[in-house]
Design an enzyme around this catalytic site. Structure first.
Site, PDB file in Angstrom:
ATOM      1  N   HIS A 135       0.836  -1.189   0.000  1.00 13.96           N
ATOM      2  CA  HIS A 135       0.000   0.000   0.000  1.00 13.96           C
ATOM      3  C   HIS A 135       0.876   1.247   0.000  1.00 13.96           C
ATOM      4  O   HIS A 135       1.878   1.316   0.707  1.00 13.96           O
ATOM      5  CB  HIS A 135      -0.904   0.029   1.241  1.00 13.96           C
ATOM      6  CG  HIS A 135      -2.019  -0.967   1.197  1.00 13.96           C
ATOM      7  ND1 HIS A 135      -3.217  -0.723   0.563  1.00 13.96           N
ATOM      8  CD2 HIS A 135      -2.109  -2.224   1.686  1.00 13.96           C
ATOM      9  CE1 HIS A 135      -3.999  -1.780   0.692  1.00 13.96           C
ATOM     10  NE2 HIS A 135      -3.353  -2.709   1.361  1.00 13.96           N
ATOM     11  N   ALA A 181       8.751 -22.913   8.804  1.00 10.95           N
ATOM     12  CA  ALA A 181       7.372 -22.562   9.125  1.00 10.95           C
ATOM     13  C   ALA A 181       7.325 -21.315  10.007  1.00 10.95           C
ATOM     14  O   ALA A 181       8.116 -21.156  10.934  1.00 10.95           O
ATOM     15  CB  ALA A 181       6.691 -23.728   9.845  1.00 10.95           C
ATOM     16  N   ARG A 201      15.999 -15.248   9.371  1.00 15.45           N
ATOM     17  CA  ARG A 201      17.457 -15.189   9.407  1.00 15.45           C
ATOM     18  C   ARG A 201      18.025 -16.464   8.807  1.00 15.45           C
ATOM     19  O   ARG A 201      17.448 -17.543   8.942  1.00 15.45           O
ATOM     20  CB  ARG A 201      17.963 -15.033  10.841  1.00 15.45           C
ATOM     21  CG  ARG A 201      17.502 -13.782  11.525  1.00 15.45           C
ATOM     22  CD  ARG A 201      18.058 -13.677  12.925  1.00 15.45           C
ATOM     23  NE  ARG A 201      19.516 -13.661  12.928  1.00 15.45           N
ATOM     24  CZ  ARG A 201      20.252 -13.574  14.031  1.00 15.45           C
ATOM     25  NH1 ARG A 201      19.657 -13.542  15.209  1.00 15.45           N
ATOM     26  NH2 ARG A 201      21.562 -13.552  13.954  1.00 15.45           N
TER      27      ARG A 201
END
Length: 568
Positions: A135, A181, A201
């Site tokens: 946006h 995950a 990371r």
């Protein structure tokens, strides 16, 4: 982007016009990879082909052989290509400009929105969001009244993305990578990386071996540097009558030595490493500024007259003192009047007069000081700054064949223009967050220079020369992956030099290899520069997170301002 048609079915079975419309029946094929085209009935296969025809009517949409899209997926892209044998599971949401290669799987509740390019053999876990848009958020009106911008996301071949991962706009995920995950991926992932966390990371290289050895050595270096840097800074503080910082044994006090001490401590986010109160440093630096010109003369001198020579200390002090004061929570006391008073015509004349042909380094260094003075004037004092003139001149005078401003010389090859390119872009394009005009040509020129054995080899490469290649490579990599593997090979060779060159208790010397002369004496300058270079090399290789150090002053990776056109 195209909106969603009025026949869309809500979860309760009604379309948005209020009429009941039965949702498709749920089958085992909707949940992920299965042998649909070999096991489904003829009727089920016919329904899938008809469903693909229906989807194709919504835009520029094509499907490869044996592709599958669950009837329970929300698929309303402007453009879509789904490769052979690729699978879109139930409740996935595809919107925008999307390309998915062969043998890919989007598991249930995956979002793929915006400008997305996915390679072959990519597995995307359930509830993952790949968001290739953002946006706009200017401050002059509410966000909901503004549009969208699309940098896009690229994901290479053979990538496994776990469940509940978020990948934000502008990220490139290198081939053969694994994303754990729940990760939130906010910056590029280099090939063969295993990443996880929020923000994501790099944990290790999938291939192991030398790369893991390098990572362990990098972790050891940052641990050693953190332990020994307070002693290095303390040793540089002269406690006698001088009460000043020096760079190395036997040197004289300099403004830069004060600033290097601040930058080293700030890089570890620990100003307690400084052996003197921060207010004393602030007062010392602010007190040396000339009230009339706004400049800081060389230590022990009183002449603060403007200079158009980029290598003069009065110009570099604009950078080092300004950033040191900022890191200490302060700023210059006076605006840099000598720059604020420049008209647009003055700026153009001064740029034209720089020695671009023979001394690109000197010319680029002066532009660095000019751009940084404009930054301080505009951000600290809300003063006038001819930034548009400066950037207009730079963009129109940049050589599209090399991406540089200076010229190659017969005596030093690309050294002058490349080192000048670093200084120029540090104070302008990098500092203000503006894209480079010709990033691919810059990479070509840098790699040509990096192959020059007069300046770079396993036993040579000074801090300036290495910095002046890796920072531009790192900066250009924000816009292009052109010749990235070659750049990474060079970066690894330089990183390996650094990892074996720390002097216990003394840090780094400007020139890493042992020998005579000031360049081979460890000190504040060498230690600050090489730690910053180490971060840039490591981040370029996707392992910057292993360093417990990140440059925050002159060599900072982030722009000092978001964009050149900010209000002020």
């Amino acid at each position: 982007m195209q909106g969603i048609d009025d026949d869309r079915v809500r979860a309760d079975g009604f379309n948005i016009n209020g009429a009941f419309q039965a949702a498709p029946a749920f089958t085992r094929y909707d949940m992920g990879v299965s042998a649909f085209w070999s096991q489904a009935t003829e009727a089920e296969q016919r329904d899938q082909r008809e469903w693909q025809v229906t989807i194709a009517e919504r835009g520029d949409i094509r499907f490869g052989a044996e592709a599958f899209v669950s009837p329970l997926a929300v698929v309303y892209p402007e453009r879509l290509f789904l490769g052979d044998r690729s699978y879109v599971s139930a409740h996935s949401y595809l919107w925008g400009d999307v390309e998915v290669g062969e043998d890919c799987t989007l598991n249930p509740f995956t979002e793929v929105r915006g400008k997305i390019r996915i390679g072959n053999g990519v597995r995307v876990g359930a509830h993952t969001s790949i968001l290739g848009f953002n946006h706009l958020m200017a401050t002059d009106r509410p966000i909901f009244e503004q549009g969208l911008e699309f940098d896009g996301i690229t994901i290479g071949d053979d990538v496994w993305i776990g469940s509940h991962v978020t990948i934000v706009d502008g990220v490139n995920v290198g081939e053969h990578s694994v994303i754990g995950a729940g990760a939130v991926v906010t910056k590029d992932v280099t090939p063969w990386s295993i990443v996880a966390g929020n923000p994501a990371r790099r944990l290790r290289d999938r291939r192991g071996g030398t790369q893991n050895d390098r990572q362990r050595a990098l972790a050891r270096l940052t641990e050693t540097a953190r332990e020994e840097t307070p002693g290095i800074i303390s040793a540089a503080w002269q406690r006698g009558e001088a009460k000043s910082f020096i760079d190395r044994d036997g040197d004289v006090p300099t403004v830069r030595a004060w600033c290097d001490a601040v930058e080293l401590a700030s890089g570890f986010r620990d100003l307690a490493m400084l052996p003197v109160d921060r207010n004393q440093i602030v007062n010392e630096l602010r007190g040396r500024q000339d009230a009339e010109t706004g400049l800081i003369p060389a230590w022990g001198e009183s002449d603060a007259s403007p200079s158009f020579d980029g290598h003069d200390a009065v110009n570099y002090n604009i950078l080092c003192a300004g950033y040191a004061l900022q890191l200490l929570g302060s700023s210059f006391e006076h605006s840099l009047a000598t720059v604020e008073q420049l008209t647009s015509a003055d700026v153009r004349r001064a740029l034209d007069a720089q020695p671009w042909a023979a001394e690109g380094w000197r010319a680029g260094a002066w532009v660095d000081s000019l751009g940084t003075a404009m930054l301080w004037n505009r951000s600290v004092f809300s003063g006038a700054a001819e930034l548009e003139t400066l950037f207009g001149w730079l963009v129109t005078r940049c050589d599209p064949a090399t991406g540089l401003w200076g010229r190659r010389t017969s005596s030093s090859g690309w050294l002058e223009p490349v080192n000048g390119f670093y200084r120029l872009t540090r104070g302008t394009f990098a500092q203000f967050g503006v894209p480079l005009p010709y990033p691919e040509r810059v990479v070509d020129t840098l790699l040509d220079h990096a192959a020059d054995r007069d300046y770079f080899a396993s036993d040579r490469g000074t801090a300036c020369n290495v910095l002046d290649v890796i920072h531009p490579l790192w900066l250009a990599a924000k816009q292009t992956r052109h010749r990235r593997s070659e750049g990474e090979d060079w970066a690894r060779s330089q990183l390996d030099r650094i990892l074996r060159s720390w002097r216990p208790g003394r840090g780094f010397s400007f020139a890493l290899e042992p020998g005579n002369g000031w360049q081979r004496m460890p000190g504040l300058l060498g230690t600050e520069m090489w730690l910053s270079i180490t971060w840039l090399l490591a981040d370029y290789l996707g392992i910057g997170d292993l360093l417990d150090y990140e440059p925050r002053g002159i060599h900072r990776p982030a722009p000092a301002v978001a964009q050149i056109g900010y209000a002020g």
